[in-house]
Design an enzyme around this catalytic site. Structure first.
Site, mmCIF file in Angstrom:
data_model
loop_
_atom_site.group_PDB
_atom_site.id
_atom_site.type_symbol
_atom_site.label_atom_id
_atom_site.label_comp_id
_atom_site.label_asym_id
_atom_site.label_seq_id
_atom_site.Cartn_x
_atom_site.Cartn_y
_atom_site.Cartn_z
ATOM 1 N N LYS A 160 -8.082 -3.879 -4.464
ATOM 2 C CA LYS A 160 -6.707 -4.302 -4.207
ATOM 3 C C LYS A 160 -6.588 -5.817 -4.289
ATOM 4 C CE LYS A 160 -5.115 -0.340 -1.509
ATOM 5 N NZ LYS A 160 -4.560 0.139 -0.233
ATOM 6 N N ASP A 211 -0.253 5.055 0.835
ATOM 7 C CA ASP A 211 -0.556 6.031 1.873
ATOM 8 C C ASP A 211 -0.495 5.411 3.264
ATOM 9 O OD1 ASP A 211 -0.968 7.955 -0.056
ATOM 10 O OD2 ASP A 211 -3.097 7.513 -0.223
ATOM 11 N N ASP A 230 0.880 -1.166 0.000
ATOM 12 C CA ASP A 230 0.000 0.000 0.000
ATOM 13 C C ASP A 230 0.922 1.222 0.000
ATOM 14 O OD1 ASP A 230 -2.229 1.738 0.504
ATOM 15 O OD2 ASP A 230 -1.672 1.715 2.622
#
Length: 295
Positions: free
Chosen positions: A227, A91, A89
């Site tokens: 995702k 952020d 990921d």
């Protein structure tokens, strides 16, 4: 994504959601004609981009003691040590900030958007709804995005550059999978030496005058479960025997499923989301732990 994809722009609903994304390099503007519509494409210049390496406060011991998974099992360590690919990921994992929150703050809508981001990351609202809602709170123009990227270089999480280098020395492929935006993530990938082809993220769409149109709804990461879909596509395309997902949010946890990630490692060095951390195979607050386990 090297240029703007010709795709339908998801309309922005009356409520707002925000998605986290990161920072962009200096940009120049080029008008590109796609189909029947003119859209503006942001050209990236990584050499003009400067990152900031920042520090974070460690997770309080009292908090860490609540979890059973801060010390990984032998099986978890073995999978991590022998994995073929790692998906990160962006952020609050690779970078310290939530990109959409930072962009919203820059555009004057920080508090309202941050509330939506917290809901999205906890999994309490469908991701696509949260993304549209956050963007609708401030409708960023192309010039605003460019200005933001010029003035707000990415803040890279401590140890991530060393971890990526270590993975590469072991011939482990590295990917960035984010609900954030390519405009802000491409320069981060450049800093870490990750190819653009290894990025799965969203795309902001702008009109011929730079006005905000929405986001590309064809990207798998633009919706709930995206995702997980991206990880499955990666694994199928390359035939990886083992794959690990690292992140901090509910959408990252979703990637651990049959045909997707074998392990989910929760990185809580920036944000601790307890509902997510409690379900992780391994909870870490420092990338050094992962580096050491690769020795």
């Amino acid at each position: 994504m090297e240029g703007l994809i010709s795709a339908r722009a998801n309309p922005i609903r009356p409520y707002c959601v925000q998605e986290n994304s990161l920072f962009l390099p200096k940009t120049s503007l080029r008008l590109k004609t796609i189909g029947f519509h003119n859209k503006l494409e942001i050209m990236r210049n990584p050499k003009a981009f400067t990152s900031i390496n920042a520090s974070v406060q460690p997770l309080e011991a009292s908090k860490e003691d609540q979890f059973h998974n801060t010390l990984p099992s032998k099986e978890v360590v073995e999978v991590w040590h022998n994995t073929d690919a790692v998906c990160f990921d962006v952020d609050s994992t690779v970078c310290l900030d939530e990109g959409i929150d930072e962009l919203a703050e820059f555009c004057g809508a920080g508090n309202a958007v941050a509330e939506w981001t917290a809901r999205a990351m906890s999994g309490s609202v469908p991701f696509e709804d949260a993304l549209a809602a956050r963007l609708s709170l401030f409708n960023p123009s192309l010039s605003q995005v460019q200005d933001f990227l010029e003035k707000k270089p990415p803040r890279i999480s401590p140890g991530i550059d060393e971890l990526v280098k270590k993975l590469k020395t072991k011939n482990i492929d590295v990917y960035l999978i984010s609900g954030g935006f390519r405009q802000m993530i491409n320069p981060v990938a450049s800093i870490l030496g990750i190819p653009v082809s290894h990025i799965f993220a969203n795309q902001l769409l702008f009109g011929s005058s730079g006005e905000f149109l929405g986001f590309d709804g064809n990207e798998p990461t633009s919706r709930s479960g995206g995702k997980a879909t991206a990880v499955q596509l990666i694994r199928k395309a390359h035939g990886y025997r083992s794959l690990v997902m690292i992140g901090d949010g509910a959408t990252d946890l979703e990637a651990r499923q049959p045909g997707g990630a074998d392990l989910f490692i929760c990185y809580a060095g920036v944000q601790l989301r307890e509902a997510v951390a409690s379900k992780a195979d391994w909870l870490v607050v420092n990338f050094k732990d992962l580096i050491n386990a690769l020795e």
